[in-house]
Write an enzyme that holds these catalytic residues in place. Structure first.
Site, PDB file in Angstrom:
ATOM      1  N   ASP A 176       0.869  -1.181   0.000  1.00 29.10           N
ATOM      2  CA  ASP A 176       0.000   0.000   0.000  1.00 29.10           C
ATOM      3  C   ASP A 176       0.904   1.228   0.000  1.00 29.10           C
ATOM      4  O   ASP A 176       1.766   1.380   0.866  1.00 29.10           O
ATOM      5  CB  ASP A 176      -0.883   0.002   1.250  1.00 29.10           C
ATOM      6  N   ASP A 197      -3.122   4.779  -2.665  1.00 29.44           N
ATOM      7  CA  ASP A 197      -4.124   5.442  -1.836  1.00 29.44           C
ATOM      8  C   ASP A 197      -4.513   6.798  -2.443  1.00 29.44           C
ATOM      9  O   ASP A 197      -3.657   7.563  -2.878  1.00 29.44           O
ATOM     10  CB  ASP A 197      -3.544   5.646  -0.430  1.00 29.44           C
ATOM     11  N   GLU A 199      -6.914   3.563  -5.871  1.00 32.32           N
ATOM     12  CA  GLU A 199      -8.142   3.978  -5.187  1.00 32.32           C
ATOM     13  C   GLU A 199      -8.610   5.263  -5.866  1.00 32.32           C
ATOM     14  O   GLU A 199      -8.020   6.330  -5.690  1.00 32.32           O
ATOM     15  CB  GLU A 199      -7.888   4.228  -3.702  1.00 32.32           C
ATOM     16  N   HIS A 225     -10.713  -1.810   4.468  1.00 31.50           N
ATOM     17  CA  HIS A 225     -10.396  -1.229   5.770  1.00 31.50           C
ATOM     18  C   HIS A 225     -11.137   0.079   6.047  1.00 31.50           C
ATOM     19  O   HIS A 225     -11.032   0.615   7.149  1.00 31.50           O
ATOM     20  CB  HIS A 225      -8.886  -0.978   5.868  1.00 31.50           C
ATOM     21  N   ASP A 226     -11.858   0.608   5.071  1.00 34.08           N
ATOM     22  CA  ASP A 226     -12.596   1.859   5.246  1.00 34.08           C
ATOM     23  C   ASP A 226     -14.104   1.666   5.231  1.00 34.08           C
ATOM     24  O   ASP A 226     -14.843   2.616   5.520  1.00 34.08           O
ATOM     25  CB  ASP A 226     -12.245   2.843   4.119  1.00 34.08           C
TER      26      ASP A 226
END
Length: 559
Positions: A103, A207, A272, A334-335
């Site tokens: 990430d 990200d 993302e 994770h969000d």
């Protein structure tokens, strides 16, 4: 590190398993997951049947946003281990014939990063222009430079008294945005990418890559029709000047050229990116001038499990991502609220969802714990460790409750990040029963854990293993084309589609049927397939080549 060359694009055929390191396995006895803990569970991940692991960040960080606020891109946070542990992790993954996806947060750093500490020390510091600084408005510059909003609402500008200017942060206040219009910043971050590629990273998850560049003239964002975050903006302001800038598109194409230098084996980028489909597709570039290899298509996160809705979405993905492009299928991360909790924690519906994800034409991403039905926790806002929550604590209670109801996954992410559940013992085997885990274990861990589900052949865990194994065995499922079966040939609660490959005069094909209702359904077989090769349940109905019977929420693959 010597690796064998590859001739095919492995990332188009793979299944990815996301691990949130802080919550996977604690080996050090401090209630926090770590790299050695992950290494101890790699055989489990391998046995599950996935080929690639994506890790949320474990770089050096003050952990204000639990790793997405990086203070050193080339070192490891001490609570997770050391660089030696990281090297071992990469090697252990490769030794098992698996891939590792790092990430990477290119948009911003922590405000504790040495670069930012230098940048904010004075206006004439050499690193001042490494971040986005602007004079304020109104007398003495005490108002933000413009009306730009952060992605989680509220102004994204923050005043620094020492230098009497404002810095821009697209996400949280302690995550100042890097200034990619400065060639030194771009060179430094490209160097970071090379550092991890040389370490053995097989690719990167990027990200909020859609926010890398902002309007160079710092013009106000125009008005929007939307109060809550949407494709068009937030708090009645659009994101035209702060997202999807043309310079970001150019950047991802340059980044793609960089990773394509590393072709032994090939590497890949997944981004993302949020927005309408025509906009986010641009990040993939063109066949002769590619950008990102793939993007997360977040429409799958909240899509309703209804035949008409899924049919429409599959057609949309085929329209926008024909070969050589490929869509992604993500159920949780994770969000975002855990997918099973959108189904009232019903394991049979979760099996159906898994079958769809693992048979559709897409790269599937499985969030740790989905394979055991790990459900969303319900930690009170007052006990939250998530920095996003702090943005909302000052709002009236009525507004807080409304926001939490509408966008719970966006404002309280602790609830989807709880420890992995390995055993029915206290703390679910994540850490010693005598230790307090960093987040409380979700309810139901006594039944929803790896140990218990391994002993039940009809569990959701074994359902995942069956479909992942079949996905590996049948190339049509990991690289074939997809054709939807005409809806008029099926009952209204059933969706059917074919996955196929045609080489010369030979056509390989399997057919998938999914029952989206809690009732048994019987219908004529509209295909030439005769045998069931996988089902979400081991209690199969009496099918034959003329007739198909699906139990409630059952999905099957036939050849």
């Amino acid at each position: 590190m010597t690796r064998q060359p590859e001739t095919d694009l492995w990332w188009k055929k793979t299944t990815v398993y996301q691990i949130y390191p802080r919550s996977f396995m604690d080996s050090s006895g401090n209630g926090i997951g770590d790299l050695e803990g992950i290494i101890s569970k790699l055989d489990y991940v391998k046995d599950l049947g996935v080929e690639t692991i994506w890790f949320s960040p474990f770089y050096t960080s003050p952990q204000e946003d639990f790793g997405y606020d990086i203070a050193n891109y080339k070192d490891i946070a001490p609570e997770y281990g050391t660089m030696a542990n990281c090297d071992k992790l990469i090697q252990e993954i490769h030794d098992r014939g698996m891939k590792i996806i790092m990430d990477l947060v290119l948009n911003h750093t922590s405000d504790k990063h040495p670069w930012f500490l230098e940048s904010k020390s004075s206006r004439d510091n050499p690193k001042r222009d490494w971040y986005v600084w602007q004079d304020g408005k109104k007398p003495k510059g005490k108002a933000p430079p413009n009306n730009w909003q952060a992605r989680i609402t509220g102004s994204g500008w923050y005043y620094d008294e020492n230098t009497d200017q404002w810095y821009w942060a697209q996400f949280l206040p302690f995550q100042p945005d890097l200034n990619y219009r400065n060639p030194e910043v771009k060179a430094k971050m490209f160097g970071t990418v090379r550092f991890w590629l040389e370490k053995g990273a097989d690719g990167f998850r990027l990200d909020i890559i859609d926010s890398l560049y902002e309007d160079a003239a710092f013009r106000n964002n125009p008005l929007s029709r939307h109060l809550l975050p949407s494709e068009d903006g937030v708090l009645f302001k659009s994101t035209k000047m702060t997202m999807h800038h043309p310079d970001t598109m150019i950047f991802v194409q340059e980044l793609r050229k960089l990773i394509d230098e590393y072709s032994n084996p090939s590497r890949f980028l997944v981004g993302e990116v949020e927005g309408p489909m025509p906009t986010i597709k641009k990040y993939c570039g063109e066949v002769n001038n590619p950008g990102l290899n793939s993007i997360f298509l977040f429409e799958t996160l909240g899509v309703k499990l209804q035949p008409k809705t899924i049919r429409k979405l599959l057609n949309k993905f085929n329209q926008y991502y024909p070969d050589p492009f490929i869509p992604t299928w993500v159920s949780s991360n994770h969000d975002i609220m855990r997918r099973i909790s959108r189904f009232n924690n019903d394991l049979e519906i979760a099996k159906l969802n898994a079958a769809l994800q693992l048979t559709a034409r897409a790269v599937p991403y499985i969030y740790y714990g989905e394979e055991i039905g790990l459900q969303q926790n319900s930690i009170p806002l007052s006990d939250s460790l998530d920095a996003v929550v702090s943005r909302f604590r000052k709002l009236p209670k009525v507004i807080q409750k409304l926001l939490q109801k509408i966008t719970s996954e966006a404002i309280h992410r602790d609830n989807c990040r709880t420890p992995m559940q390995w055993t029915p013992s206290q703390n679910a085997g994540f850490c010693s029963p005598s230790i307090k885990p960093w987040l409380p274990v979700s309810s139901g861990y006594q039944d929803r854990n790896v140990e218990t589900m391994y002993n039940n052949p009809d569990s959701i865990l074994h359902c995942y293993k069956r479909f992942l194994q079949i996905r590996k065995q049948y190339s049509v499922l990991n690289s074939g084309r997809m054709t939807l079966i005409a809806s008029e040939l099926l009952p209204k609660q059933v969706l059917g589609f074919s996955r196929w490959i045609k080489t010369s005069d030979v056509k390989e094909e399997v057919n998938i049927f999914l029952n989206f209702e809690d009732t048994l359904v019987e219908f004529s077989n509209p295909t030439a397939s005769k045998n069931i090769i996988a089902s979400t349940t081991i209690v199969k109905a009496e099918n034959n080549e003329q007739k198909i019977i699906l139990r409630p929420y059952e999905a099957i693959i036939m050849e």
